[in-house]
Design an enzyme around this catalytic site. Structure first.
Site, PDB file in Angstrom:
ATOM      1  CB  THR A 195      -0.937   0.005   1.223  1.00 50.27           C
ATOM      2  OG1 THR A 195      -1.843  -1.102   1.135  1.00 50.27           O
ATOM      3  CG2 THR A 195      -1.743   1.295   1.288  1.00 50.27           C
ATOM      4  CB  SER A 199       2.195  -7.721   1.155  1.00 53.84           C
ATOM      5  OG  SER A 199       0.992  -7.543   1.867  1.00 53.84           O
ATOM      6  CB  THR A 221       0.043  -3.452   6.332  1.00 54.25           C
ATOM      7  OG1 THR A 221      -1.181  -3.311   5.603  1.00 54.25           O
ATOM      8  CG2 THR A 221       0.772  -2.123   6.385  1.00 54.25           C
TER       9      THR A 221
END
Length: 302
Positions: free
Chosen positions: A12, A54, A85
């Site tokens: 992000t 991710s 994250t």
């Protein structure tokens, strides 16, 4: 001045709107260009290793991050990994086990809003990560929302809040206040000679027990190398599933027990149901997070 390598992996923090949702787009240099000046904190070199959400990272990608850190150990005083994250905790845990005894700071960070978005947490998180990476601490850490979290105990607790991460079953390593002042609560320690664990086995399956899971489900897992059962409370196998789990273990599958509780860990000696699980050969994962347990098993430690 400390020399720090920024390893950009996407997430992000590097996202831009595409019309089909957020997608990583910014390079490491572009991230640096959108954050406050580092001033005298450290000198930074950039490695654009990958640019992925991710969610898409595999064990091979995480191993590439670990290798990049290992290969840069003589050139750099510290490392910052800009990461998504959603799976940051998995990467942090695996780096802990792939880089045992690493005597320099390896700091993961990310953000809940993209760099450059109004009110984004990205500039502070990245700046704090560089602050920590420029200290004389050692080992793998996550730096997010002013918290310094040991890499084997980091856990994402919220899908949208800026304060999305907690430290599970361990004290915080420290904090970074809004002025950039670092306060160490439990200074990170490493022991032993630094090493790089090159061979990892990602064939570990996590199964969440539910009250009405069918015993026949486990027959599909026979012979799978390693299975983690996320059990209830202090841990154990429901009586109606015991024979199925016993047969799974008998097929050659290594079975581990963790808990669905966010904190507290497993104690297979507390209840009879836990003692029965241990007697059939299930292995307690104690107070490890699921992410840390996966990493330890993948690296052959358990």
């Amino acid at each position: 001045m400390k020399q720090v390598l920024l390893i950009a992996t996407g997430g992000t923090i590097a996202c831009r709107e595409t019309g089909n949702g957020l997608s990583p787009a910014l390079t490491g240099e572009e991230l640096l260009g959108l954050m406050p000046e580092l001033g005298g904190i450290c000198a930074v070199e950039v490695c654009d290793l990958m640019n992925l959400d991710s969610t898409d990272l595999t064990a091979a990608d995480r191993a590439a991050i670990a290798r990049t850190v290992w290969e840069g150990r003589d050139r750099f005083d510290g490392f910052v990994i800009a990461h998504g994250t959603d799976t940051l905790a998995y990467t942090a845990a695996l780096l802990c086990h792939m880089l045992p005894g690493f005597g320099k700071p390896v700091v993961l960070t990310g953000s809940m809003l993209p760099m450059g978005a109004p009110g984004s947490d990205a500039p502070r998180n990245l700046l704090d990560a560089f602050r920590v990476a420029a200290t004389d601490c050692a080992g793998v850490l996550a730096v997010l929302h002013g918290k310094i979290i040991p890499g084997s105990h980091v856990c994402k607790r919220h899908s949208s809040e800026a304060d999305a991460f907690v430290c599970v079953n361990a004290p915080l390593t420290g904090t970074v206040d809004e002025t950039g002042l670092i306060r160490w609560d439990a200074p990170p320690q490493v022991s032993g000679e630094a090493a790089f664990i090159e061979r990892i086995d990602p064939h570990v399956l996590v199964v969440k027990l539910t009250p009405d899971l069918e015993p026949s489900f486990f027959s599909a897992l026979h012979g799978y190398p390693k299975v983690i059962l996320e059990a209830f409370g202090a841990g154990g196998v429901p009586q109606r599933l015991e024979q199925a789990v016993r047969e799974l273990i008998g097929s050659g599958t290594r079975v581990y027990i963790t808990t669905q509780c966010a904190e507290g860990g497993v104690d297979l000696h507390k209840y009879e149901v836990g003692r029965r699980a241990e007697a059939m050969g299930a292995v307690s994962l104690s107070n490890r997070t699921t992410e840390d347990a996966l990493a330890a098993i993948m690296c052959g430690e358990l």
